[in-house]
Scaffold this active site. Structure first.
Site, PDB file in Angstrom:
ATOM      1  N   LYS A 145      -2.262  -4.680  -4.114  1.00 16.26           N
ATOM      2  CA  LYS A 145      -1.833  -6.100  -4.218  1.00 16.26           C
ATOM      3  C   LYS A 145      -0.725  -6.250  -3.336  1.00 16.26           C
ATOM      4  O   LYS A 145       0.151  -5.678  -3.180  1.00 16.26           O
ATOM      5  CB  LYS A 145      -1.331  -6.231  -5.773  1.00 16.26           C
ATOM      6  CG  LYS A 145      -1.099  -7.609  -6.011  1.00 16.26           C
ATOM      7  CD  LYS A 145      -2.067  -8.550  -6.554  1.00 16.26           C
ATOM      8  CE  LYS A 145      -1.907  -9.981  -6.699  1.00 16.26           C
ATOM      9  NZ  LYS A 145      -1.816 -10.486  -5.002  1.00 16.26           N
ATOM     10  N   GLN A 176       6.374  -3.331  -0.841  1.00 15.10           N
ATOM     11  CA  GLN A 176       5.311  -4.001  -1.895  1.00 15.10           C
ATOM     12  C   GLN A 176       4.949  -3.027  -2.867  1.00 15.10           C
ATOM     13  O   GLN A 176       4.947  -2.861  -4.066  1.00 15.10           O
ATOM     14  CB  GLN A 176       4.134  -4.545  -1.137  1.00 15.10           C
ATOM     15  CG  GLN A 176       3.457  -5.352  -2.215  1.00 15.10           C
ATOM     16  CD  GLN A 176       3.963  -6.856  -2.157  1.00 15.10           C
ATOM     17  OE1 GLN A 176       4.257  -7.612  -1.426  1.00 15.10           O
ATOM     18  NE2 GLN A 176       4.122  -7.576  -3.554  1.00 15.10           N
ATOM     19  N   LYS A 205       8.191  -2.464  -4.841  1.00 18.36           N
ATOM     20  CA  LYS A 205       8.278  -3.499  -5.896  1.00 18.36           C
ATOM     21  C   LYS A 205       7.322  -3.707  -6.809  1.00 18.36           C
ATOM     22  O   LYS A 205       7.866  -4.000  -7.928  1.00 18.36           O
ATOM     23  CB  LYS A 205       8.264  -4.691  -5.058  1.00 18.36           C
ATOM     24  CG  LYS A 205       8.122  -5.973  -5.675  1.00 18.36           C
ATOM     25  CD  LYS A 205       8.399  -7.267  -4.796  1.00 18.36           C
ATOM     26  CE  LYS A 205       8.121  -7.222  -3.437  1.00 18.36           C
ATOM     27  NZ  LYS A 205       8.099  -8.720  -2.790  1.00 18.36           N
ATOM     28  N   LYS A 243      -0.300  -4.993   1.983  1.00 17.05           N
ATOM     29  CA  LYS A 243       0.125  -6.455   2.894  1.00 17.05           C
ATOM     30  C   LYS A 243      -0.987  -6.485   3.685  1.00 17.05           C
ATOM     31  O   LYS A 243      -1.572  -5.484   4.561  1.00 17.05           O
ATOM     32  CB  LYS A 243       1.634  -5.942   3.554  1.00 17.05           C
ATOM     33  CG  LYS A 243       2.418  -7.200   3.788  1.00 17.05           C
ATOM     34  CD  LYS A 243       3.031  -7.708   2.458  1.00 17.05           C
ATOM     35  CE  LYS A 243       3.728  -8.970   2.740  1.00 17.05           C
ATOM     36  NZ  LYS A 243       4.595  -9.311   1.557  1.00 17.05           N
ATOM     37  N   GLY A 265      -0.609 -14.926  -0.906  1.00 18.93           N
ATOM     38  CA  GLY A 265       0.019 -15.742   0.242  1.00 18.93           C
ATOM     39  C   GLY A 265       1.187 -14.989   0.470  1.00 18.93           C
ATOM     40  O   GLY A 265       1.731 -14.293  -0.137  1.00 18.93           O
ATOM     41  N   ASP A 266       1.849 -15.410   1.762  1.00 12.77           N
ATOM     42  CA  ASP A 266       3.107 -14.820   2.280  1.00 12.77           C
ATOM     43  C   ASP A 266       3.513 -16.033   3.190  1.00 12.77           C
ATOM     44  O   ASP A 266       3.103 -16.950   3.224  1.00 12.77           O
ATOM     45  CB  ASP A 266       2.978 -13.375   2.795  1.00 12.77           C
ATOM     46  CG  ASP A 266       4.315 -12.700   2.902  1.00 12.77           C
ATOM     47  OD1 ASP A 266       4.913 -12.355   1.890  1.00 12.77           O
ATOM     48  OD2 ASP A 266       4.845 -12.505   4.187  1.00 12.77           O
ATOM     49  N   THR A 285       8.311 -16.839  -7.746  1.00 16.79           N
ATOM     50  CA  THR A 285       9.435 -15.964  -6.718  1.00 16.79           C
ATOM     51  C   THR A 285      10.750 -16.659  -7.032  1.00 16.79           C
ATOM     52  O   THR A 285      11.961 -16.002  -7.265  1.00 16.79           O
ATOM     53  CB  THR A 285       9.018 -15.663  -5.238  1.00 16.79           C
ATOM     54  OG1 THR A 285       7.698 -15.394  -5.397  1.00 16.79           O
ATOM     55  CG2 THR A 285       9.671 -14.656  -4.519  1.00 16.79           C
ATOM     56  N   ASN A 324       8.691 -21.826   0.390  1.00 13.40           N
ATOM     57  CA  ASN A 324       8.245 -21.748  -0.935  1.00 13.40           C
ATOM     58  C   ASN A 324       9.370 -21.088  -2.019  1.00 13.40           C
ATOM     59  O   ASN A 324       9.652 -21.554  -2.929  1.00 13.40           O
ATOM     60  CB  ASN A 324       6.956 -21.130  -0.956  1.00 13.40           C
ATOM     61  CG  ASN A 324       6.339 -21.013  -2.501  1.00 13.40           C
ATOM     62  OD1 ASN A 324       6.267 -22.147  -3.209  1.00 13.40           O
ATOM     63  ND2 ASN A 324       5.979 -19.871  -3.031  1.00 13.40           N
ATOM     64  N   SER A 326       1.460 -13.233 -10.007  1.00 18.74           N
ATOM     65  CA  SER A 326       0.164 -12.959  -9.620  1.00 18.74           C
ATOM     66  C   SER A 326      -0.678 -12.012 -10.546  1.00 18.74           C
ATOM     67  O   SER A 326      -1.988 -12.165 -10.812  1.00 18.74           O
ATOM     68  CB  SER A 326       0.163 -12.142  -8.289  1.00 18.74           C
ATOM     69  OG  SER A 326       0.634 -12.995  -7.226  1.00 18.74           O
TER      70      SER A 326
END
Ligand code: GLU
Length: 444
Positions: A90, A111, A114, A126, A165-166, A209, A241, A377
């Site tokens: 993810k 990630q 996290k 990623k 997204g990123d 976020t 964002n 998410s």
């Protein structure tokens, strides 16, 4: 760092000498867990550390697409499936000129840590491309996304790997990517998060976020200083964002946003910035200078870094990795900053957290502070699996609960380490413990 970990790092360095972003995040992690290394006598024999720091799999592919001048352009696409120990891979997809393997391996590793910290069932990944969406027409972006998905679709799935997204990948790109995925895979199971609400997205996902950053800031201010965001003067960089939604939420919680930045410059207004106007400027891709047309008394600086020279109490960097240097951090502290909350992924250079720690100030690392996005998410995945959509308050309430768990987890770990001002180390240790336990139980 102890001898065993130094040796592991040296080997990694010899293997990937040019991947400096990846090496530096592994270095920080190894340094953090060094003093608990001896609490786990089987780490060496089981090769736990070596297995944790290397991605499971890296997929690299060519992305040919046709631009509006009918010329074929070739970009490179990547997906770094870092770890599925705790759940499906993810993590976001980033489209930016700066994308390369080192950056994606660094982000994939971060990630993984996290996602472990969220306590949710999420692995880490990623992906992205060196495609730059700036100044591209909608059709060019769609053709690029479709070509990217022509390869990626065979590697992802609702229980395998769920991208999001990123940087450079917002609602529009997610729509084109997922739209093409559905056609190629002939499924409609939500193998993407950050989707539009009409076709399976979650309410609060776009805001998650930024909201999460404010929630964790409130928990920390309360615990350390018996304060809240109410009345605090806040600086926010990035205004994408994450930054925009952090600004809206901070304002709602009573903070005064005195400085905001984007690549077009900085606006300072000690009486409080009109976030709505900044949001409109960003949506229309205009320069921050336009803010002065409505607020002639506000100040404008063309260098985005000047944000950190503004007098304030809280700094929330939400732009990009390494945007805050040691010099910037010194300015912040001189000007009254008592807390730095990392909204972007690792926006502070390594020495910054040390400086905050030495000054006994709050520093919340990104793997904790910005985990609200990936957490919602997971809530989006929950909703997709049940073919239902939840109301806004339910998602927001769950997000708040997750951020509270994350904060308590890292704070208590820091307390156990006898250093409540080193939450970076605490976050790495807390993430590591869960990954270690899963890895051990799952065998080699
Ligand atoms: N790109 C975001 C992050 O860095 C979100 C990832 C996701 O939702 O999968 O956490």
């Amino acid at each position: 760092m102890n001898n065993e970990l130094s040796l592991i790092y040296e080997n990694l360095n010899n293997k990937y000498p040019t991947e400096k972003e990846y090496l530096s995040s592994v270095y920080e992690f190894l340094t953090s867990i060094s003093e608990i290394y001896n609490d786990f006598p089987d780490l060496g024999d089981l090769g736990i550390i070596e297995r944790l720091i290397e991605p499971d799999r890296i997929i690299t592919f060519k992305v040919p697409w046709v631009n509006d001048q009918n010329k074929v352009i070739v970009n490179t696409g990547y997906r770094v499936q870092f770890s599925n120990l705790l759940g499906p891979y993810k993590g976001g997809i980033r489209f930016d000129k700066s994308v390369n393997l080192s950056i994606l391996k660094f982000l994939g590793f971060e990630q993984t840590l996290k996602n472990s910290l969220t306590t949710l069932l999420l692995g880490g990944a990623k992906g992205g491309s060196d495609f730059d969406p700036a100044n591209k027409s909608d059709l060019e972006i769609m053709r690029f996304c479709q070509s990217f998905m022509n390869e990626l679709y065979r590697h992802i799935g609702a229980n395998t790997d769920v991208p999001a997204g990123d940087l450079g990948v917002g609602a529009k790109e997610v729509g084109y990517l997922y739209g093409h995925y559905k056609k190629l895979a002939n499924v409609s199971n939500g193998t993407f998060t950050g989707k539009g609400f009409d076709y399976g997205g979650s309410l609060i996902r776009p805001e998650a976020t930024g909201y999460g950053v404010c929630y964790i800031a409130e928990f920390a201010l309360n615990k350390y200083l018996d304060k809240s965001l109410n009345g605090q003067k806040v600086l926010i960089s990035g205004s994408g964002n994450v930054g925009i939604h952090a600004a809206f939420k901070a304002k709602e919680l009573g903070a005064i946003i005195v400085g905001m930045s984007s690549i077009t410059g900085v606006i300072e207004d000690q009486s409080g910035i009109d976030v709505e106007l900044i949001s409109k400027i960003q949506t229309n891709k205009l320069s921050f200078k336009h803010h002065l047309e409505t607020y002639p008394d506000a100040k404008y600086y063309s260098n985005p870094r000047d944000l950190w020279k503004i007098k304030a109490n809280i700094a929330i960097p939400c732009a990009k990795e390494n945007e805050v240097s040691l010099t910037d951090a010194k300015f912040m502290i001189e000007n009254g900053v008592i807390a730095l909350i990392e909204g972007a992924n690792k926006p502070s250079e390594v020495e910054v957290s040390k400086l905050f720690e030495e000054n006994k100030l709050i520093f919340i690392p990104s793997k904790a502070a910005n985990a609200g996005g990936v957490s919602v998410s997971l809530l989006e995945m929950n909703q997709n699996a049940s073919h239902l959509q939840w109301d806004k308050n339910l998602v927001d309430q769950k997000l708040k609960g997750i951020m509270e768990n994350i904060f308590n987890n890292i704070y208590n770990t820091a307390l156990k380490n006898n250093n409540i001002y080193n939450l970076t180390k605490a976050a790495n240790i807390a993430s590591f413990k869960r990954l270690y336990s899963a890895m051990k139980q799952l065998g080699v």
